[in-house]
Scaffold this active site. Structure first.
Site, PDB file in Angstrom:
ATOM      1  CG  HIS A  22      -5.966  -2.545   8.891  1.00 19.44           C
ATOM      2  ND1 HIS A  22      -6.096  -1.230   9.268  1.00 19.44           N
ATOM      3  CD2 HIS A  22      -4.647  -2.813   9.006  1.00 19.44           C
ATOM      4  CE1 HIS A  22      -4.912  -0.735   9.574  1.00 19.44           C
ATOM      5  NE2 HIS A  22      -4.005  -1.685   9.432  1.00 19.44           N
ATOM      6  CD  GLU A  25      -8.895   0.615   7.917  1.00 17.16           C
ATOM      7  OE1 GLU A  25      -8.734  -0.380   8.647  1.00 17.16           O
ATOM      8  OE2 GLU A  25      -8.300   1.681   8.103  1.00 17.16           O
ATOM      9  CG  ASP A  37      -0.339  -0.565   2.470  1.00 19.67           C
ATOM     10  OD1 ASP A  37       0.896  -0.557   2.574  1.00 19.67           O
ATOM     11  OD2 ASP A  37      -1.082  -1.023   3.352  1.00 19.67           O
ATOM     12  CG  ASN A  61      -8.917  -1.782  12.106  1.00 19.67           C
ATOM     13  OD1 ASN A  61      -7.994  -2.448  11.641  1.00 19.67           O
ATOM     14  ND2 ASN A  61      -9.385  -0.698  11.519  1.00 19.67           N
TER      15      ASN A  61
END
Ligand code: F6R
Length: 261
Positions: free
Chosen positions: A138, A143, A67, A136
């Site tokens: 990811h 997400e 990313d 979380n």
């Protein structure tokens, strides 16, 4: 899923470096998928040590990073281009022309996403994809509640991810809200996955990923679908696992060829 628990992040990174070094030695023109963040820093340091002291060569290796923030040029010191150059590429013998990070400054971001997928396919696909784990759940910047079959695309970062990353970035307000990321489908296409998670902040996501249901609320649970996924944890990240003793048992009873160290 192969779950390997080590006493510390240092030990986990030494193990992960052995996994990657074996791939590189067995296939000198392998394609590696790479990650940024705090988690793999010691791993990159160990790979650099193996390069300097044990002759591990990356000359024929091609890399694709997961990313990049939208809007940050490669010259920005918080860009993932910069991170990779400073923490890994410039310390080893890899050909910079064979390293790929999505271009977050592309005039046509959607075309850049399509191009990135094409470049991975042209390179023959990814042999081993390295991953970190968001608090979380990811992976990449995929997400919670996003598609489990997504391809490389522009994603809006969650508020929690922005807060987690702003400690590194220095400021919440200055942090880009968007990123280009490989999708979960792109990640699952890699022939092998190697995810690292260290520290108590990753405990909940680790449980959801390994022992929870396959669910979009924990994107990393998609690893359950992969035939060859290895997860390396330290003790604090593994502390919530119901089957931790089982994973240790399996680890102790591996056949010699199934061991990395
Ligand atoms: C980084 C990436 C992210 C991180 C994750 C964990 O390229 O794709 O998914 O792996 O946010 O970040 P750290 O390692 O900083 O806890």
């Amino acid at each position: 899923m192969e779950v390997l628990i080590r006493e510390s992040a240092e030990a986990g990174c030494r193990l992960a470096a052995k996994v990657i070094a074996r791939v590189v030695r067995e296939k000198p023109d392998a394609v590696l998928g790479l990650a940024t963040g705090r988690t793999p820093l010691l791993l990159y340091r160990e790979l650099i040590r193996l390069h300097r002291e044990e002759g591990l060569s990356f000359r024929g290796i091609t890399t694709f990073n997961l990313d990049e923030y939208v809007g940050l040029p490669a010259t920005h010191d918080q860009s993932y281009h910069w991170f990779m150059r400073e923490n890994f590429f410039r310390h080893v013998d890899i050909d910079p022309a064979h390293t790929h990070v999505p271009d977050g400054t592309a005039a046509d971001l959607q075309a850049e996403c399509r191009r990135y997928e094409e470049r991975i396919a042209t390179a023959g696909g990814i042999d081993l994809q390295l991953l970190g784990l968001g608090r979380n759940g990811h992976i990449g910047f995929n997400e919670p509640t996003g598609s489990l079959r997504s391809r490389t695309w522009i994603k809006i970062l969650s508020e929690q991810t922005l807060r987690d990353n702003s400690t590194v970035f220095g400021s919440f307000d200055a942090l880009p809200r968007h990123a280009i990321t490989m999708g979960i489908g792109t990640i699952l296409d890699a022939r092998r996955l190697l995810l690292l998670a260290f520290g108590p902040a990753k405990l909940r996501a680790t449980v959801d990923m390994i022992e929870g249901p396959l669910a979009a609320r924990c994107p990393a649970s998609a690893l359950q679908l992969h035939p060859r996924a290895t997860v390396v944890l330290d003790e604090p990240a593994a502390a919530g696992l119901q089957y931790a003793d089982h994973y240790r048992w399996i680890d102790r009873h591996k056949l010699d060829w199934q061991r990395y160290e």
